[in-house]
Design an enzyme around this catalytic site. Sequence first.
Site, PDB file in Angstrom:
ATOM      1  N   SER A  33      52.580  28.090  82.759  1.00 17.12           N
ATOM      2  CA  SER A  33      51.479  28.070  83.722  1.00 17.12           C
ATOM      3  C   SER A  33      51.982  28.428  85.117  1.00 17.12           C
ATOM      4  CB  SER A  33      50.844  26.683  83.742  1.00 17.12           C
ATOM      5  OG  SER A  33      51.854  25.695  83.879  1.00 17.12           O
ATOM      6  N   ARG A  34      53.285  28.394  85.320  1.00 16.94           N
ATOM      7  CA  ARG A  34      53.903  28.751  86.617  1.00 16.94           C
ATOM      8  C   ARG A  34      55.402  28.933  86.417  1.00 16.94           C
ATOM      9  NH1 ARG A  34      54.264  22.920  89.336  1.00 16.94           N
ATOM     10  NH2 ARG A  34      53.552  21.679  87.568  1.00 16.94           N
ATOM     11  N   TYR A 171      68.113  14.403  82.251  1.00 14.07           N
ATOM     12  CA  TYR A 171      67.611  15.786  82.286  1.00 14.07           C
ATOM     13  C   TYR A 171      68.737  16.754  81.921  1.00 14.07           C
ATOM     14  CZ  TYR A 171      66.151  20.260  84.245  1.00 14.07           C
ATOM     15  OH  TYR A 171      65.860  21.593  84.413  1.00 14.07           O
TER      16      TYR A 171
HETATM   17  N1  LIG Z   1      63.995  25.899  88.594  1.00 12.00           N
HETATM   18  C1  LIG Z   1      65.243  25.720  88.249  1.00 12.00           C
HETATM   19  O1  LIG Z   1      66.170  25.746  89.090  1.00 12.00           O
HETATM   20  C2  LIG Z   1      65.615  25.499  86.816  1.00 12.00           C
HETATM   21  C3  LIG Z   1      66.980  25.528  86.486  1.00 12.00           C
HETATM   22  C4  LIG Z   1      67.364  25.349  85.184  1.00 12.00           C
HETATM   23  C5  LIG Z   1      66.400  25.147  84.197  1.00 12.00           C
HETATM   24  N2  LIG Z   1      65.076  25.097  84.534  1.00 12.00           N
HETATM   25  C6  LIG Z   1      64.134  24.871  83.448  1.00 12.00           C
HETATM   26  O2  LIG Z   1      63.274  25.983  83.375  1.00 12.00           O
HETATM   27  C7  LIG Z   1      62.010  25.580  82.829  1.00 12.00           C
HETATM   28  C8  LIG Z   1      60.921  26.029  83.774  1.00 12.00           C
HETATM   29  O3  LIG Z   1      61.141  25.412  85.040  1.00 12.00           O
HETATM   30  P1  LIG Z   1      60.508  25.982  86.377  1.00 12.00           P
HETATM   31  O4  LIG Z   1      61.566  25.971  87.402  1.00 12.00           O
HETATM   32  O5  LIG Z   1      59.758  27.227  86.106  1.00 12.00           O
HETATM   33  O6  LIG Z   1      59.544  24.765  86.734  1.00 12.00           O
HETATM   34  P2  LIG Z   1      57.999  24.689  87.082  1.00 12.00           P
HETATM   35  O7  LIG Z   1      57.613  25.791  87.990  1.00 12.00           O
HETATM   36  O8  LIG Z   1      57.801  23.292  87.499  1.00 12.00           O
HETATM   37  O9  LIG Z   1      57.282  24.937  85.659  1.00 12.00           O
HETATM   38  C9  LIG Z   1      57.438  24.022  84.623  1.00 12.00           C
HETATM   39  C10 LIG Z   1      56.553  24.427  83.458  1.00 12.00           C
HETATM   40  O10 LIG Z   1      56.711  23.432  82.416  1.00 12.00           O
HETATM   41  C11 LIG Z   1      55.441  22.810  82.195  1.00 12.00           C
HETATM   42  N3  LIG Z   1      55.580  21.380  81.953  1.00 12.00           N
HETATM   43  C12 LIG Z   1      56.163  20.451  82.750  1.00 12.00           C
HETATM   44  N4  LIG Z   1      56.013  19.232  82.217  1.00 12.00           N
HETATM   45  C13 LIG Z   1      55.300  19.394  81.069  1.00 12.00           C
HETATM   46  C14 LIG Z   1      54.800  18.513  80.072  1.00 12.00           C
HETATM   47  N5  LIG Z   1      54.964  17.185  80.141  1.00 12.00           N
HETATM   48  N6  LIG Z   1      54.123  19.041  79.033  1.00 12.00           N
HETATM   49  C15 LIG Z   1      53.907  20.366  78.961  1.00 12.00           C
HETATM   50  N7  LIG Z   1      54.334  21.249  79.861  1.00 12.00           N
HETATM   51  C16 LIG Z   1      55.027  20.765  80.906  1.00 12.00           C
HETATM   52  C17 LIG Z   1      54.653  23.024  83.477  1.00 12.00           C
HETATM   53  O11 LIG Z   1      53.274  22.902  83.206  1.00 12.00           O
HETATM   54  P3  LIG Z   1      52.268  22.301  84.349  1.00 12.00           P
HETATM   55  O12 LIG Z   1      51.892  23.478  85.203  1.00 12.00           O
HETATM   56  O13 LIG Z   1      51.133  21.742  83.572  1.00 12.00           O
HETATM   57  O14 LIG Z   1      53.025  21.270  85.104  1.00 12.00           O
HETATM   58  C18 LIG Z   1      55.091  24.438  83.839  1.00 12.00           C
HETATM   59  O15 LIG Z   1      54.402  25.389  83.099  1.00 12.00           O
HETATM   60  C19 LIG Z   1      62.099  24.069  82.662  1.00 12.00           C
HETATM   61  O16 LIG Z   1      62.422  23.779  81.330  1.00 12.00           O
HETATM   62  C20 LIG Z   1      63.227  23.670  83.595  1.00 12.00           C
HETATM   63  O17 LIG Z   1      63.842  22.490  83.157  1.00 12.00           O
HETATM   64  C21 LIG Z   1      64.655  25.272  85.822  1.00 12.00           C
END
Ligand SMILES: NC(=O)c1ccc[n+]([C@@H]2O[C@H](COP(=O)([O-])OP(=O)(O)OC[C@H]3O[C@@H](n4cnc5c(N)ncnc54)[C@H](OP(=O)(O)O)[C@@H]3O)[C@@H](O)[C@H]2O)c1
Length: 266
Positions: A33-34, A171
């Site tokens: 979704s984002r 995490y």
């Molecule tokens: N950003 C970073 O630096 C980073 C680094 C390493 C790994 N990651 C990983 O990359 C992935 C995406 O992260 P992002 O940075 O793009 O974060 P983000 O912008 O916060 O997006 C997170 C996504 O996961 C969904 N989500 C969160 N909690 C959920 C739940 N309880 N049930 C279903 N969906 C859920 C969110 O949906 P909603 O819109 O409904 O909240 C959103 O679509 C994650 O797995 C994160 O751990 C991120």
Amino acid sequence: MTAIETATESAGWPADLLAQEFRDKRVLVTGSSRGIGAAVAAAFAQLGARVAIHGRDLAAVETVAAGMGNSVIGLAGDFADKGQTRAVVEQAIDRLGGLDVLVNNAGTMLGRVGLADIDDEFLQQQFDLNAASAVVASRVALPALIVSRGAIVNTGSISGRTGGSAGSSLYSAAKAFQASLARSLATELAPHGIRVNAVSPGTIDTDFHQRYSTPDKLSQTAARIPLKRLGTAGDCVGAYLFLASNRLAGYITGQTIEVNGGQFYN
Ligand SMILES: NC(=O)c1ccc[n+]([C@@H]2O[C@H](COP(=O)([O-])OP(=O)(O)OC[C@H]3O[C@@H](n4cnc5c(N)ncnc54)[C@H](OP(=O)(O)O)[C@@H]3O)[C@@H](O)[C@H]2O)c1
């Protein structure tokens, strides 16, 4: 193999390789979704795939899906809940008519909590969302992926290797699980022609860090990264497309690609 045979095998790379790879492919990107997931889903859609995107709020997801074009559908469910995870994957397979690529990306940190304050509920939630949801989604997708000889790409994290910063132990451990899961399932599912890999983002500037990092922490991190900036969601897309492509990565399984601007080398 003769030199001619070798040259013949590597010939025929079409100019529109990615479009040929993904046109009409059925792709589910969880947590799209984002952020990173949305960038990945939008890229698959632009390359002609039929994509299911997912988040927690149906109205919000459907708005994002509509913005990505009419080959994209929106699904909603809380992935800390195994029943909802199962339902989202079943709906995706049903509405797409099968599945070629599953991207297990849904997840978030849920808060920075030190060991002394980790209660059983937080422990369970962290595990269910950031580790178990990928197992449930992959298990539900398996029969469809066997039919398509498809691919799974998990989202890990640099914190899975470094341990992350204070308060992120669960995490980080759950993200390490994603890379290990990919490595293990790669062997198990290879007889079905299914490849399983992971992408491990570094510090990517998404809503995630608006919630869990201060601007100061982020600028200090950016200064330490060899490429001298935080990553963007778009920076992550190529690794997912590459690993999902049978033509580009057909002999690659059980691997993790680190997308972190060289962040390990400081
Ligand atoms: N950003 C970073 O630096 C980073 C680094 C390493 C790994 N990651 C990983 O990359 C992935 C995406 O992260 P992002 O940075 O793009 O974060 P983000 O912008 O916060 O997006 C997170 C996504 O996961 C969904 N989500 C969160 N909690 C959920 C739940 N309880 N049930 C279903 N969906 C859920 C969110 O949906 P909603 O819109 O409904 O909240 C959103 O679509 C994650 O797995 C994160 O751990 C991120």
